[in-house]
Design an enzyme around this catalytic site. Structure first.
Site, PDB file in Angstrom:
ATOM      1  N   ASP A 258       0.422  36.529  -8.222  1.00 49.73           N
ATOM      2  CA  ASP A 258       1.336  37.539  -7.884  1.00 49.73           C
ATOM      3  C   ASP A 258       2.093  37.606  -6.642  1.00 49.73           C
ATOM      4  OD1 ASP A 258       1.614  40.558  -8.336  1.00 49.73           O
ATOM      5  OD2 ASP A 258       0.577  40.559  -6.408  1.00 49.73           O
ATOM      6  N   GLU A 300       4.674  34.456 -10.370  1.00 53.40           N
ATOM      7  CA  GLU A 300       5.443  35.974 -10.367  1.00 53.40           C
ATOM      8  C   GLU A 300       6.632  35.923  -9.348  1.00 53.40           C
ATOM      9  OE1 GLU A 300       5.937  40.544  -9.875  1.00 53.40           O
ATOM     10  OE2 GLU A 300       4.590  39.350  -8.484  1.00 53.40           O
TER      11      GLU A 300
END
Ligand code: GLC
Length: 604
Positions: A258, A300
């Protein structure tokens, strides 16, 4: 425990790992030895079944590049209440043809201060409402038995302010404080603010938060309750890598890194995509190669196109195996609103220029907003200037422009910069709330285009049954400030039941998608090895894509306009993949939001 494989892989990667580590952490050999011991410990905790999976995947290192993979991302609570519920619903996922499931964040977080689970208070504990770590492991086993891979987020840029490290830091513990960015006064934070953009300009302005109880200021790039970790501290890197491997050892096949571009901070920079980020992601890749080589890293990286591809690393020094194809996703929605495929065509050529090993995850919608990170310097030649064009797109998709059937909502509208983003489900953005029939055609065409791209197609749960926006979030005090909850509603099982009722929108969409997905899985022309390019169709509203392998070709056409388009392609007869019938592409009419997948064989 037999350490042979571990030792072989550690030795093979040792020099590079040590070099990177020591250079980054100023020859801190104690920290490095701790790190390699930790790797060994995590290897020793890997279950036999996972070691076996690792072995199989090493034999077939391209296993994730098969056109047979179909993903879906879902929230455990929205989809099935809890982890056991998801296990019970595996037959539905199988019916959807899904063999790769991304579970949205499910680790311990604090209600009301969770950022949808992206503020983790304990990396080793599942949110009690969703179940336990054992439930997660059982789900992973059940998925593996059913031929499904599992992906989970690893939220590494920050912890929740409720994580024990953050609590200790707040209480004054200097060792814990050194894991974050703490400041006594605003001098340094103000310097940072001069060059660091804002992620949530309206919902969480600024990159720092003053903590009145201890009189200190802490770096919080995202929400004030998400404290940025300081990866210049080797303890942070060591412990966070251990957390990553812990999740891998629970049976996760893909770890989503992330917000990876944000993990390294330096004064005087934008604190995004700094070279050190790549050192760190390379080291994470090496850690996985050594401990759990069957596990993939999904980066990401929601950045402009040129910033994304470097996260694949190089052939000799790879970083992430998978990245989101955020640029194509954004440009696809732009194309729908403008009925002009030129930007998409350019993007296809840019993707084609990347090394063949680069594998993208393709999608139309995910849990986040659409950020309009388009190639504005290029678009400006057609008079599409950034601020005005974003305004146009947002007006279109919120249904403000005449003729727009879309129903979206703005996200982090920053009037200062003229920069708002967009939320909504695929069905609502395609206009199904206001024009069911045309919206359905549009939705199918958009998915068909997504399924034509090289890489792994990933559906957003609910999209397969045309789920609309969930306006109820406006009444929930914990959610109303964050319009991303518009497309994070509970999965509507009643709606899903209609997939079996002939002629309903759900049945038509569900079966339409299944048909496309099955064709895709069976046809090597959709594989990552096929070459692809775009071609001129004579209509700016129609995208023409060719995928080819020696001796065979797929011709795909997508009409991004609700108006029928007459095409004169001057091509010989081809076979329509969907109907099996011959098709003459010499001169024919493509209906509004229509698409074609056609195959030509026996080419020389
Ligand atoms: C990622 C997530 C997003 C979250 C942010 C902070 O961008 O996709 O939902 O808000 O990270 O963790």
């Amino acid at each position: 425990m037999d350490y042979t494989d571990f030792v072989t892989r550690l030795n093979a990667n040792y020099d590079e790992l040590k070099w990177l580590y020591c250079e980054l952490y100023h020859n801190d050999m104690m920290a490095f030895h701790y790190f390699t011991d930790m790797l060994r410990r995590m290897y020793s905790q890997r279950r036999q079944s996972l070691l076996e999976l690792d072995r199989q995947r090493i034999q077939r290192p391209d296993w994730y590049r098969s056109n047979g993979l179909l993903g879906m991302m879902l929230y455990v609570d929205n989809f099935a209440g809890n982890l056991q519920g998801v296990r019970e619903k595996l037959p539905y996922l199988r019916e959807c043809g899904v063999n790769y499931v991304h579970l949205m964040p499910l680790l311990q977080t604090v209600k009301g201060r969770s950022d949808g689970g992206y503020a983790v208070a304990d990396f080793r504990k599942v949110q009690p409402e969703l179940g336990t770590m054992e439930d997660l492991e059982q789900l992973a086993d059940a998925c593996h038995d059913a031929g499904i891979c599992l992906a989970l987020d690893f939220v590494m840029n920050h912890t929740s302010e409720d994580h024990p490290w953050a609590r200790a830091a707040r209480a004054g513990d200097p060792v814990a404080r050194a894991r974050y960015f703490f400041y006594r006064n605003w001098d340094v934070p103000n310097e940072f603010e001069k060059t660091v953009p804002q992620v949530f300009p309206t919902t969480a302005p600024g990159n720092f938060t003053y903590l009145p109880d201890c009189g200190e200021i802490v770096m919080t790039t995202f929400y004030p309750y998400q404290w940025d970790l300081n990866y210049a501290n080797p303890m942070v890197f060591n412990d966070m890598t251990e957390n990553l491997l812990f999740l891998a050892n629970r049976g996760m096949d893909v770890i989503r890194l992330d917000a990876i571009p944000y993990i390294w901070k330096e004064l005087g920079t934008s604190c995004r995509n700094l070279p050190r980020v790549h050192t760190l992601s390379r080291m994470l890749r090496l850690a996985c190669e050594i401990v759990c080589p069957g596990v993939l890293l999904l980066g990401e990286v929601v950045m402009e196109p040129a910033k994304v591809a470097p996260y694949f690393g190089t052939e000799e020094k790879p970083e992430c195996q998978l990245l989101y194809n955020v640029t194509t996703m954004c440009s696809t929605w732009h194309t729908l609103a403008t009925r002009d495929v030129r930007l998409l065509r350019r993007q296809i050529e840019q993707l084609r220029a990347l090394p063949r090993g680069s594998t993208f995850q393709n999608y139309l919608r995910c849990h986040d907003d659409i950020g309009w990170g388009l190639d504005y310097p290029w678009l400006s030649q057609f008079g599409m200037e950034e601020v005005a064009h974003k305004q146009y797109l947002n007006d279109w998709f919120t249904g403000k422009r005449p003729g727009s059937p879309s129903r979206g909502e703005l996200y982090n509208d920053d009037p200062r910069l003229g920069d708002a983003r967009l939320c909504g489900t695929t069905a609502s953005l395609c206009g199904m709330e206001t024009d069911e029939e045309l919206g359905l055609q549009c939705d199918l065409m958009m998915h068909a285009w997504m399924l034509t791209q090289s890489g792994i197609p990933v559906l957003y749960s609910g999209d397969e049954v045309a789920q609309f926006n969930d306006y109820a979030y406006h009444d929930d005090p914990d959610k109303q400030a964050d319009s991303r909850y518009l497309h994070r509603g509970p999965f509507n099982w009643n709606l899903a039941l209609r997939r079996h009722v002939p002629d309903t929108v759900q049945a038509r969409l569900f079966s339409g998608l299944r048909r496309l997905e099955k064709l895709r899985a069976a046809e090597p022309l959709f594989g990552c090895e096929a070459d692809f390019n775009s071609f001129e169709t004579g209509s700016d509203a129609v995208l023409g894509v060719r995928r080819s392998l020696p001796g065979r070709e797929l011709i795909a056409l997508f009409n991004f306009s609700p108006e029928p388009q007459t095409l004169r392609l001057g091509m010989r007869c081809v076979t329509d993949l969907l109907t099996g019938e011959k098709l003459d592409l010499g001169c024919f009419e493509l209906p509004g939001y229509g698409f074609v997948w056609a195959k030509a064989e026996g080419l020389s």
